[in-house]
Design an enzyme around this catalytic site. Structure first.
Site, PDB file in Angstrom:
ATOM      1  CE1 TYR A   1       3.207   0.819  -2.624  1.00 17.07           C
ATOM      2  CE2 TYR A   1       4.019   1.973  -4.586  1.00 17.07           C
ATOM      3  CZ  TYR A   1       3.248   1.977  -3.261  1.00 17.07           C
ATOM      4  OH  TYR A   1       2.981   3.296  -2.568  1.00 17.07           O
TER       5      TYR A   1
ATOM      6  CG  HIS B   1       6.693   6.970   2.411  1.00 17.80           C
ATOM      7  ND1 HIS B   1       5.471   7.524   2.018  1.00 17.80           N
ATOM      8  CD2 HIS B   1       6.203   5.928   3.021  1.00 17.80           C
ATOM      9  CE1 HIS B   1       4.614   6.892   2.256  1.00 17.80           C
ATOM     10  NE2 HIS B   1       4.991   5.770   3.112  1.00 17.80           N
TER      11      HIS B   1
ATOM     12  CE1 TYR C   1       0.271  -0.671  -0.906  1.00 20.48           C
ATOM     13  CE2 TYR C   1       0.754  -2.116   1.055  1.00 20.48           C
ATOM     14  CZ  TYR C   1       0.684  -0.897   0.432  1.00 20.48           C
ATOM     15  OH  TYR C   1       1.781   0.088   0.721  1.00 20.48           O
TER      16      TYR C   1
ATOM     17  CG  ASP D   1       2.066   4.059   4.031  1.00 24.25           C
ATOM     18  OD1 ASP D   1       2.722   4.322   3.020  1.00 24.25           O
ATOM     19  OD2 ASP D   1       1.806   2.797   4.326  1.00 24.25           O
TER      20      ASP D   1
END
Length: 321
Positions: A154, A300, A235, A105
């Site tokens: 998201y 995931h 992010y 990730d």
């Protein structure tokens, strides 16, 4: 788990918590969101038993690592994260010129950049879930996802400081983490304002065998102390990453690499991802890519869900070097 040792190491102006076990060549494990060093518990035990020194830090903004400001996402760029790792390695393994790296990730994104910036530090790379994301010269990832999936995606919803945190707080830390970890679909995640996970869930979020209640509670105990901002800030730094990584446009990852992904992983189903991974684009950007493995029926959180298969894939690859 009681065999795993813990310590705090000063690195790049922060205090990095690391978990480690074993002796031998160092394998550095990099977790993603919303994870911790604990996400590698299965791999740490396995690799240590195979004669490796397994080291898994809590990345800046996560868990018991402290010192990184959470009120300033500009301090959560890939440059900060890679800098943390370089200084960590200098502190804990000064005699090793190169180490093995395994990422998942966001940890995979950081690992790709570590190999771009400092390939001299990496013997071989195993990345999970997130393929190499070549820099688009025209727009950053947030704008790409906004254009492709809309404002509720998201990546987009995570941009406004405090906004998604307030929605997560309304859900509660345990419910929020449970919803993330039990998400097992190839579809993208959406967070329409005020609706939490309801746009993504049919209510069937029973804990899987790989995440017993006591393991979930470990995550909960840490996130109840830190909140989610430290992880969400990665992010929020995406646009700044895009601006600052312009010198590496069209750069190649020149490290021997293996990539593993589940066929139900939402990242594998991003528009254009499969074509990039399998039709030559990936190999062009990562010339030393040796193997791509797609695990059937796996979502995931692959390093936890399919830990036995992933353990063997990691070992069989790094054992060649």
């Amino acid at each position: 788990m009681e065999k795993i040792t813990h310590k705090t190491v000063g690195a790049n102006g922060i205090n990095m918590h690391i978990a480690e076990l074993g002796e031998g060549p160092l394998v550095l494990f990099l977790h993603g969101f919303p994870e911790l060093w604990f996400s590698w518990r299965y791999q740490i035990l396995f690799l240590a038993a195979k004669g490796y020194r397994a080291v898994a830090p809590d990345l800046r903004g996560y868990g018991e690592t402290t010192g990184a400001p959470t009120n300033d996402s500009s301090k959560s760029t890939v440059f900060h994260a890679v800098g943390d790792l370089i200084e960590l390695l200098q502190s804990i393994a000064p005699e090793e010129d190169k180490v093995f790296v395994v990422g998942h990730d966001w940890g995979a994104i950081i690992a790709w950049h570590l190999c771009l910036f400092r390939p001299d530090k990496v013997k071989a790379l195993v990345n999970l879930s997130v393929h190499f994301l070549a820099r688009d010269p025209h727009q950053d990832l947030v704008e790409i996802y906004r254009a492709t999936y809309g404002d509720d995606h998201y990546f987009v919803r995570f941009q406004v400081p405090g906004e998604i945190e307030a929605e997560f707080a309304h859900l509660g830390v345990k419910t929020c983490l449970k919803d993330f970890f039990t998400y097992h679909k190839p579809q993208q995640l959406y967070f329409p304002k005020g609706k939490g996970f309801s746009a993504n869930s049919d209510g069937s979020n029973a804990l899987p065998a790989w995440l017993p209640e006591e393991d979930l509670d470990y995550y909960v105990s840490r996130y109840e102390k830190t909140g989610f901002t430290g992880g969400v800030n990665y992010y929020r730094a995406l646009k700044l990453n895009w601006e600052l990584t312009a010198p590496w446009s069209e750069g190649k990852v020149m490290v021997p690499t293996k990539f593993i992904v589940g066929d139900l992983d939402l990242v594998y189903h991003i528009e254009g991802a499969k074509e990039y991974i399998h039709d030559g684009g990936f190999k062009n950007d990562v010339p030393l890519l040796e193997d791509v493995v797609v695990l059937e029926g796996v979502g995931h959180f692959i390093n936890q869900e399919a830990h036995e298969e992933v353990n063997n894939h990691i070992y069989n690859f790094i054992n060649k070097f």
